[in-house]
Scaffold this active site. Structure first.
Site, PDB file in Angstrom:
ATOM      1  N   PRO A 148       0.890  -1.285   0.092  1.00 25.29           N
ATOM      2  CA  PRO A 148       0.003  -0.048   0.108  1.00 25.29           C
ATOM      3  C   PRO A 148       0.824   1.101   0.103  1.00 25.29           C
ATOM      4  CG  PRO A 148       0.175  -1.267   1.948  1.00 25.29           C
ATOM      5  CD  PRO A 148       0.552  -2.008   1.313  1.00 25.29           C
ATOM      6  N   GLY A 194       3.963   3.382  -5.292  1.00 20.00           N
ATOM      7  CA  GLY A 194       3.115   3.865  -6.179  1.00 20.00           C
ATOM      8  C   GLY A 194       2.619   5.184  -5.729  1.00 20.00           C
ATOM      9  N   GLY A 229      11.548  -4.019  -4.454  1.00 18.25           N
ATOM     10  CA  GLY A 229      11.811  -4.695  -3.299  1.00 18.25           C
ATOM     11  C   GLY A 229      10.483  -5.729  -3.074  1.00 18.25           C
ATOM     12  N   THR A 230       9.310  -5.291  -3.422  1.00 19.34           N
ATOM     13  CA  THR A 230       8.097  -6.075  -3.223  1.00 19.34           C
ATOM     14  C   THR A 230       8.251  -7.274  -4.300  1.00 19.34           C
ATOM     15  OG1 THR A 230       6.949  -3.970  -2.416  1.00 19.34           O
ATOM     16  CG2 THR A 230       5.473  -5.996  -2.971  1.00 19.34           C
ATOM     17  N   GLU A 240      10.272 -10.065  -3.278  1.00 14.92           N
ATOM     18  CA  GLU A 240       9.664 -10.746  -2.275  1.00 14.92           C
ATOM     19  C   GLU A 240       8.712 -11.961  -2.717  1.00 14.92           C
ATOM     20  OE1 GLU A 240       8.071  -9.590   1.322  1.00 14.92           O
ATOM     21  OE2 GLU A 240       9.559  -8.037   1.841  1.00 14.92           O
ATOM     22  N   THR A 291      10.400   2.873  -7.973  1.00 18.43           N
ATOM     23  CA  THR A 291      11.504   3.846  -8.457  1.00 18.43           C
ATOM     24  C   THR A 291      12.021   3.883  -9.649  1.00 18.43           C
ATOM     25  OG1 THR A 291      11.772   4.801  -6.251  1.00 18.43           O
ATOM     26  CG2 THR A 291      13.065   5.700  -7.874  1.00 18.43           C
ATOM     27  N   ASP A 347      17.715 -16.229 -20.805  1.00 20.32           N
ATOM     28  CA  ASP A 347      19.097 -16.691 -21.493  1.00 20.32           C
ATOM     29  C   ASP A 347      19.823 -17.706 -20.509  1.00 20.32           C
ATOM     30  OD1 ASP A 347      20.398 -15.044 -19.640  1.00 20.32           O
ATOM     31  OD2 ASP A 347      21.137 -13.519 -21.129  1.00 20.32           O
ATOM     32  N   ASP A 385      17.840  -2.711  -2.418  1.00 23.16           N
ATOM     33  CA  ASP A 385      17.964  -2.661  -0.975  1.00 23.16           C
ATOM     34  C   ASP A 385      19.031  -3.671  -0.724  1.00 23.16           C
ATOM     35  OD1 ASP A 385      15.129  -1.991  -0.424  1.00 23.16           O
ATOM     36  OD2 ASP A 385      14.322  -3.697  -0.806  1.00 23.16           O
TER      37      ASP A 385
END
Length: 297
Positions: free
Chosen positions: A10, A13, A68-69, A72, A93, A215, A274
């Site tokens: 959440p 964005g 990062g999300t 995961e 980003t 590849d 990260d």
């Protein structure tokens, strides 16, 4: 009955993800009999949600969030014998994987692309006991980029990384790396090395033009030496796709490698944007490990 899980960060964005998720769920319900939406509240949630989905043998997992999300989500699926199809809406980003797969960087357009999806295969990278989808970076510039705070990213977007990286170019610090790349032994002095899975690194979509998401290779790019003039001379080649042809660059496509630093210097990595493991590193590629859902038109 077909089933999909939508995992939403959440806070991504510009905190519009929850609003976008409503539209995404509507579109997915046109394609799947049942759609569950789960919002992350802390680090690790997306990985746990994806892992549970795989163990429940659902058909597809979609992620809305930054690199990062997305990392995961992939990490939650990577170790499972059964791996659902994987799709995502890039809201970060940089969004290197999204760029490499041809997903729109405009969230509204990326959401509309969900109406026409096709399946492709995607490699996954493994670093020690973790996974990555974009890039592992080590050295002066990655260290500077790790210092970019959330406010800078909100204000300047990807340019915030560019600004910090440009500042780091002025530093003369370098490191002696000991590498084993598919059995080849290398010792190189460098201020920075990258191991990437695709052509897009840090938002530069031509940095490693020969790299493809399927590849079956990891792509090492190592900048030799530490002279400022040499670094500046390489900048035009970053944009033109000729970087890996330069004599100041060590480039290798490989499947398995080991990276250490001389004198056991304390160095951490930047993994998919990260902070990651400290050196030494064991790296390998899992060829075509995931079925990824990408725009079909």
């Amino acid at each position: 009955m077909t089933e999909a899980l939508l995992i939403v960060n959440p806070s991504s964005g510009e905190e519009m993800a929850t609003e976008y998720a409503t539209k995404v769920a509507e579109i997915l319900k046109e394609q799947y009999d049942h759609v569950t939406v789960k919002e992350t509240q802390k680090a690790g949630d997306a990985q746990d949600f994806a892992k549970t989905a795989a163990r429940n043998h659902i058909d597809a997992v979609f992620v809305m969030g930054g690199d990062g999300t997305v990392n995961e989500g992939v990490s939650g699926l990577a170790e499972e014998d059964y791996r659902p199809d994987f799709g995502f809406i890039p809201l970060g980003t940089v969004n290197d994987l999204g760029r490499a797969l041809g997903i729109s960087m405009n969230p509204e357009e990326a959401i509309e692309e969900l109406r026409h999806l096709k399946k492709e295969k995607m490699d996954v990278g493994k670093i020690n006991e973790h996974y990555f989808i974009d890039v592992v970076a080590v050295g002066v510039i990655p260290r500077a980029v790790s210092n970019v705070d959330p406010d800078q990213k909100t204000r300047f977007g990807a340019f915030a990384y560019f600004m910090e990286g440009a500042k780091a170019l002025r530093e003369s610090e370098s490191f002696t790396f000991h590498l084993t790349i598919d059995g080849e032994e290398l010792v190189e002095e460098s201020m920075m090395l990258l191991v990437s899975l695709s052509n897009s690194v840090g938002g530069f979509e031509k940095l490693v033009p020969q790299a493809k998401v399927d590849d079956g290779k990891l792509h090492l790019t190592l900048l030799k030496g530490n002279k400022l003039l040499d670094k500046l001379a390489l900048l035009p080649k970053v944009f033109s796709g000729e970087l890996t042809d330069d004599q100041q660059i060590v480039y290798r496509a490989f499947e398995k490698g080991h990276i250490a630093v001389q004198n056991d210097t304390d160095m951490t990595t930047n993994v998919d944007g990260d902070e990651g493991d400290a050196l030494p590193l064991d790296l390998m590629v899992l060829p075509q490990h995931l079925t990824v859902l990408v725009p079909g038109k």
